[in-house]
Design a protein around this motif. Structure first.
Motif, mmCIF file in Angstrom:
data_model
loop_
_atom_site.group_PDB
_atom_site.id
_atom_site.type_symbol
_atom_site.label_atom_id
_atom_site.label_comp_id
_atom_site.label_asym_id
_atom_site.label_seq_id
_atom_site.Cartn_x
_atom_site.Cartn_y
_atom_site.Cartn_z
ATOM 1 N N GLY A 39 0.777 -1.082 0.079
ATOM 2 C CA GLY A 39 -0.090 -0.020 0.044
ATOM 3 C C GLY A 39 0.818 1.062 -0.041
ATOM 4 N N TRP A 40 1.908 1.271 0.973
ATOM 5 C CA TRP A 40 2.756 2.289 0.772
ATOM 6 C C TRP A 40 3.407 2.597 -0.515
ATOM 7 N N SER A 41 3.989 1.508 -1.171
ATOM 8 C CA SER A 41 4.550 1.532 -2.471
ATOM 9 C C SER A 41 3.696 1.995 -3.517
ATOM 10 N N LEU A 42 2.334 1.839 -3.478
ATOM 11 C CA LEU A 42 1.230 2.411 -4.148
ATOM 12 C C LEU A 42 1.343 4.013 -4.223
ATOM 13 N N LEU A 43 1.341 4.062 -2.829
ATOM 14 C CA LEU A 43 1.133 5.753 -2.458
ATOM 15 C C LEU A 43 2.537 6.459 -2.804
ATOM 16 N N LYS A 44 3.335 6.112 -2.519
ATOM 17 C CA LYS A 44 4.840 6.667 -2.456
ATOM 18 C C LYS A 44 5.445 6.825 -3.955
ATOM 19 N N PHE A 45 5.375 5.453 -4.702
ATOM 20 C CA PHE A 45 5.835 5.396 -5.983
ATOM 21 C C PHE A 45 4.921 5.071 -7.048
ATOM 22 N N GLY A 46 3.694 4.918 -6.689
ATOM 23 C CA GLY A 46 2.659 4.504 -8.012
ATOM 24 C C GLY A 46 2.985 3.141 -8.545
ATOM 25 N N GLU A 47 3.492 2.129 -7.676
ATOM 26 C CA GLU A 47 3.972 0.894 -7.956
ATOM 27 C C GLU A 47 3.318 -0.193 -7.184
ATOM 28 N N ALA A 60 -6.476 -5.159 -5.325
ATOM 29 C CA ALA A 60 -7.481 -4.180 -4.843
ATOM 30 C C ALA A 60 -7.294 -3.748 -3.258
ATOM 31 N N GLY A 61 -6.829 -4.864 -2.307
ATOM 32 C CA GLY A 61 -6.699 -4.604 -1.145
ATOM 33 C C GLY A 61 -5.483 -3.842 -0.785
ATOM 34 N N TRP A 62 -4.618 -3.662 -1.672
ATOM 35 C CA TRP A 62 -3.379 -2.792 -1.574
ATOM 36 C C TRP A 62 -3.872 -1.431 -2.080
ATOM 37 N N PHE A 63 -4.910 -1.267 -2.691
ATOM 38 C CA PHE A 63 -5.319 0.143 -3.447
ATOM 39 C C PHE A 63 -5.941 0.843 -2.149
ATOM 40 N N ALA A 66 -3.470 1.785 0.489
ATOM 41 C CA ALA A 66 -3.012 3.099 0.131
ATOM 42 C C ALA A 66 -3.935 4.220 0.294
ATOM 43 N N LEU A 67 -5.262 4.075 -0.108
ATOM 44 C CA LEU A 67 -6.168 5.208 0.124
ATOM 45 C C LEU A 67 -6.039 5.595 1.826
ATOM 46 N N TRP A 68 -6.247 4.494 2.402
ATOM 47 C CA TRP A 68 -6.193 4.950 3.877
ATOM 48 C C TRP A 68 -5.008 5.693 4.284
ATOM 49 N N LEU A 69 -3.919 5.179 3.843
ATOM 50 C CA LEU A 69 -2.665 5.762 4.156
ATOM 51 C C LEU A 69 -2.844 7.207 3.765
ATOM 52 N N PHE A 168 -18.709 -6.864 -5.205
ATOM 53 C CA PHE A 168 -18.340 -8.142 -5.246
ATOM 54 C C PHE A 168 -17.187 -8.449 -6.211
ATOM 55 N N GLY A 169 -17.064 -7.821 -7.200
ATOM 56 C CA GLY A 169 -15.835 -7.772 -7.839
ATOM 57 C C GLY A 169 -14.673 -6.991 -7.285
ATOM 58 N N LEU A 170 -15.037 -5.962 -6.477
ATOM 59 C CA LEU A 170 -13.742 -5.479 -5.472
ATOM 60 C C LEU A 170 -13.222 -6.612 -4.423
ATOM 61 N N ALA A 171 -14.145 -7.420 -3.963
ATOM 62 C CA ALA A 171 -13.957 -8.747 -3.267
ATOM 63 C C ALA A 171 -13.119 -9.572 -3.819
ATOM 64 N N VAL A 172 -13.345 -9.790 -5.056
ATOM 65 C CA VAL A 172 -12.657 -10.883 -5.774
ATOM 66 C C VAL A 172 -11.166 -10.202 -6.083
#
Length: 174
Positions: A39-47, A60-63, A66-69, A168-172
């Motif tokens: 999550g931090w990597s998504l937020l900080k580097f976009g990776e 999706a969980g990492w996204f 990242a949003l939470w952070l 449900f798609g987000l859950a998957v």
């Protein structure tokens, strides 16, 4: 008794059961650190991950992490990085308790059965142990319950079905 008061009571019980000592029990697990770093990597580097050769789950969980952070001001807002994730999981857990209450109440038309369902969910030893951790499964449960609740709307419309499909798609993808 009014259902809003009952929901408040079960949420309070769940908050106490999951919030007390959540930064010390259970021990910090490897996966929690991995998910927080992704999550931090998504937020900080976009990776998707700090190590580009390591994509082992749908993102999706990492996204959401990242949003939470982003919303809370960073990875160390609540102390140790995993603590920040555990606060997110606590919030998702409390919403899941509300969703379970509403689902059980709509299916049975009995608010006391809904309370019992919430208590079983919130006080289950497995939920106390695993439900506090920053695990993708805990995020997925939130999305699945929301998806199911959207299908139980009184006047079901195509928009509700679409919203349910998206969640449900987000859950998957979690």
């Amino acid at each position: 008794m009014k259902s809003h008061l009952l929901i408040l009571m079960v949420v309070l019980v769940s908050l106490i059961a999951h919030g007390v000592n959540m930064f010390h029990f259970p021990y910090y697990e490897n996966d929690e650190g991995v998910y927080m770093s992704q999550g931090w990597s998504l937020l900080k580097f976009g990776e998707l991950a700090p190590y580009t050769y390591w994509y082992d789950h749908a993102p999706a969980g990492w996204f959401l992490i990242a949003l939470w952070l982003f919303l809370t001001g960073g990875i160390f807002t609540f102390g140790f990085s995993i603590n920040s994730g555990r606060v997110l999981i606590l919030i998702l857990h409390l919403f899941s308790v509300i969703f379970i209450f509403k689902i059980a109440h709509k299916l049975t038309q009995n608010q006391w059965i809904a309370v019992i369902a919430c208590i079983f969910f919130a006080l289950s030893p497995l939920q106390i142990y695993f439900g506090r951790r920053v695990l993708l499964d805990n995020i997925m449960i939130f999305w699945v319950l929301l998806s199911y609740l959207l299908l139980l709307t009184q006047n079901l419309k195509l928009t509700h079905i679409f919203q349910s499909a998206v969640t449900f798609g987000l859950a998957v993808l979690t």
